[in-house]
Design a protein around this motif. Structure first.
Motif, PDB file in Angstrom:
ATOM      1  N   GLY A 124      45.630 105.243 -64.732  1.00 54.53           N
ATOM      2  CA  GLY A 124      46.094 106.611 -64.869  1.00 54.53           C
ATOM      3  C   GLY A 124      45.179 107.589 -64.160  1.00 54.53           C
ATOM      4  O   GLY A 124      43.967 107.372 -64.070  1.00 54.53           O
ATOM      5  N   ASP A 125      45.741 108.676 -63.665  1.00 53.86           N
ATOM      6  CA  ASP A 125      44.944 109.636 -62.896  1.00 53.86           C
ATOM      7  C   ASP A 125      43.953 110.406 -63.761  1.00 53.86           C
ATOM      8  O   ASP A 125      43.033 111.037 -63.242  1.00 53.86           O
ATOM      9  N   LYS A 126      44.095 110.342 -65.092  1.00 50.35           N
ATOM     10  CA  LYS A 126      43.182 111.038 -65.992  1.00 50.35           C
ATOM     11  C   LYS A 126      42.262 110.067 -66.745  1.00 50.35           C
ATOM     12  O   LYS A 126      41.645 110.437 -67.748  1.00 50.35           O
ATOM     13  N   ASP A 127      42.159 108.841 -66.263  1.00 47.97           N
ATOM     14  CA  ASP A 127      41.311 107.850 -66.920  1.00 47.97           C
ATOM     15  C   ASP A 127      39.837 108.180 -66.669  1.00 47.97           C
ATOM     16  O   ASP A 127      39.486 109.031 -65.848  1.00 47.97           O
TER      17      ASP A 127
ATOM     18  N   TYR B 200      37.499 104.043 -63.142  1.00 49.41           N
ATOM     19  CA  TYR B 200      37.734 104.164 -61.704  1.00 49.41           C
ATOM     20  C   TYR B 200      36.669 103.409 -60.914  1.00 49.41           C
ATOM     21  O   TYR B 200      36.956 102.839 -59.853  1.00 49.41           O
ATOM     22  N   ARG B 201      35.466 103.368 -61.432  1.00 47.93           N
ATOM     23  CA  ARG B 201      34.425 102.583 -60.758  1.00 47.93           C
ATOM     24  C   ARG B 201      34.724 101.087 -60.869  1.00 47.93           C
ATOM     25  O   ARG B 201      34.443 100.311 -59.944  1.00 47.93           O
ATOM     26  N   VAL B 202      35.296 100.684 -62.006  1.00 40.71           N
ATOM     27  CA  VAL B 202      35.746  99.302 -62.127  1.00 40.71           C
ATOM     28  C   VAL B 202      36.838  99.020 -61.091  1.00 40.71           C
ATOM     29  O   VAL B 202      36.845  97.969 -60.434  1.00 40.71           O
ATOM     30  N   ALA B 203      37.754  99.973 -60.926  1.00 43.48           N
ATOM     31  CA  ALA B 203      38.807  99.814 -59.917  1.00 43.48           C
ATOM     32  C   ALA B 203      38.201  99.603 -58.532  1.00 43.48           C
ATOM     33  O   ALA B 203      38.696  98.785 -57.745  1.00 43.48           O
ATOM     34  N   ASP B 204      37.137 100.329 -58.231  1.00 42.60           N
ATOM     35  CA  ASP B 204      36.469 100.167 -56.938  1.00 42.60           C
ATOM     36  C   ASP B 204      35.916  98.756 -56.766  1.00 42.60           C
ATOM     37  O   ASP B 204      35.912  98.213 -55.662  1.00 42.60           O
ATOM     38  N   CYS B 205      35.462  98.151 -57.868  1.00 40.41           N
ATOM     39  CA  CYS B 205      34.976  96.770 -57.800  1.00 40.41           C
ATOM     40  C   CYS B 205      36.095  95.824 -57.379  1.00 40.41           C
ATOM     41  O   CYS B 205      35.869  94.883 -56.605  1.00 40.41           O
TER      42      CYS B 205
ATOM     43  N   GLU C   6      48.254 104.401 -58.848  1.00 41.35           N
ATOM     44  CA  GLU C   6      47.720 105.438 -59.740  1.00 41.35           C
ATOM     45  C   GLU C   6      48.899 106.201 -60.333  1.00 41.35           C
ATOM     46  O   GLU C   6      49.705 106.779 -59.598  1.00 41.35           O
ATOM     47  N   MET C   7      48.985 106.222 -61.663  1.00 45.03           N
ATOM     48  CA  MET C   7      50.071 106.919 -62.334  1.00 45.03           C
ATOM     49  C   MET C   7      49.639 108.326 -62.720  1.00 45.03           C
ATOM     50  O   MET C   7      48.518 108.536 -63.197  1.00 45.03           O
ATOM     51  N   GLN C   8      50.532 109.255 -62.530  1.00 42.91           N
ATOM     52  CA  GLN C   8      50.226 110.666 -62.745  1.00 42.91           C
ATOM     53  C   GLN C   8      50.354 111.069 -64.209  1.00 42.91           C
ATOM     54  O   GLN C   8      51.180 110.520 -64.942  1.00 42.91           O
TER      55      GLN C   8
END
Length: 250
Positions: free
Chosen positions: A200-203, A208-213, A224-226
């Protein structure tokens, strides 16, 4: 099989793994949609809702394997949210032959070093024990729940979290989760199944750093959901359904 589970629908099997602080009710809105086309298996993780409390240790990854063995599922699409996504990732790394496709919804990651802010948030909640009302107040006063707290799913969120705290206070003081080694953070490039990653865009910034991994993995599609916080399965079930079914049918 000592874990409580539910199986609905027919077709290709889909195993849903809920997050920490929740139980299979996390999938109240998404599971019925998916069960129109698939055999959907939801379950309460060890220590959650109708499943037994853990003893000294728990191995949530092996619990998924045992559940699939019990149901005689050689392979399934695995969908995990938050800690459930962490379990799903470790499962896919250790049993890739059992995973047809992998869907990670704002997953945690074994071996990732979370920020001090994130750690302090959880420490404050633990320090409020055994005052469950205070624990719940502290937990819900977080960006993690900023969207769901103003939604019709607020009461369900709070009810699951309250019951989670009640159960956790009964667990052994020396309880530990046993994770596979090496840790997933160190071997993400080995992740083999085709993967859909949704956040989610407000997570939280940590998520988000995990997502980068995960971006180091070649075979992952990111969405990414709004207007969505961490609790996507409760607030964005229809959107998840559309994205997941499109991904599974490719």
């Amino acid at each position: 099989m000592d874990l409580y589970f539910e199986s609905t629908g027919n077709g290709h099997p889909v195993v849903l793994i809920h997050s920490g602080g929740a139980d299979l009710r996390l999938w109240t809105f998404l599971a019925p949609l998916l069960s129109k086309h698939y055999n959907v298996i939801t379950f309460d993780g060890r220590g959650a809702c109708k499943s037994p409390s853990p003893l000294k240790h728990a191995n949530y990854v092996e619990d998924v394997r045992k559940l699939m063995d019990y149901l005689e599922l050689k392979q399934a699409t695995i969908i995990g949210h938050s800690m459930g996504g962490q379990i799903a990732t470790d499962f896919a790394l250790n049993y890739p032959e059992r995973v047809s496709k992998l869907v990670l919804i704002a997953p945690a990651l074994t071996g990732y070093s979370y920020s001090k802010e994130f750690e302090n948030y959880h420490i404050k909640i633990s320090e409020a024990a055994p005052n469950i009302d205070k624990m719940l107040e502290l937990a819900l006063n977080s960006p993690t729940y900023q969207v769901v707290i103003d939604s019709p799913q607020k009461d369900l969120t709070a009810k699951m979290l309250r019951q989670h705290f009640e159960r956790v206070l009964e667990w052994p003081a020396d309880f530990r989760i046993k994770w596979p080694q090496p840790k997933a953070y160190e071997r993400l490039e080995e992740l083999n199944p085709e993967t859909l990653f949704i956040i989610g865009d407000k997570d939280l910034a940590d998520n988000y750093r995990v997502a980068d991994c995960f971006r180091k993995v070649a075979n992952i599609r990111f969405i990414e959901m709004q207007n969505a916080d961490h609790m996507l399965p409760l607030t964005h079930s229809e959107d998840l359904y559309q994205e997941i079914t499109a991904f599974m049918e490719v």
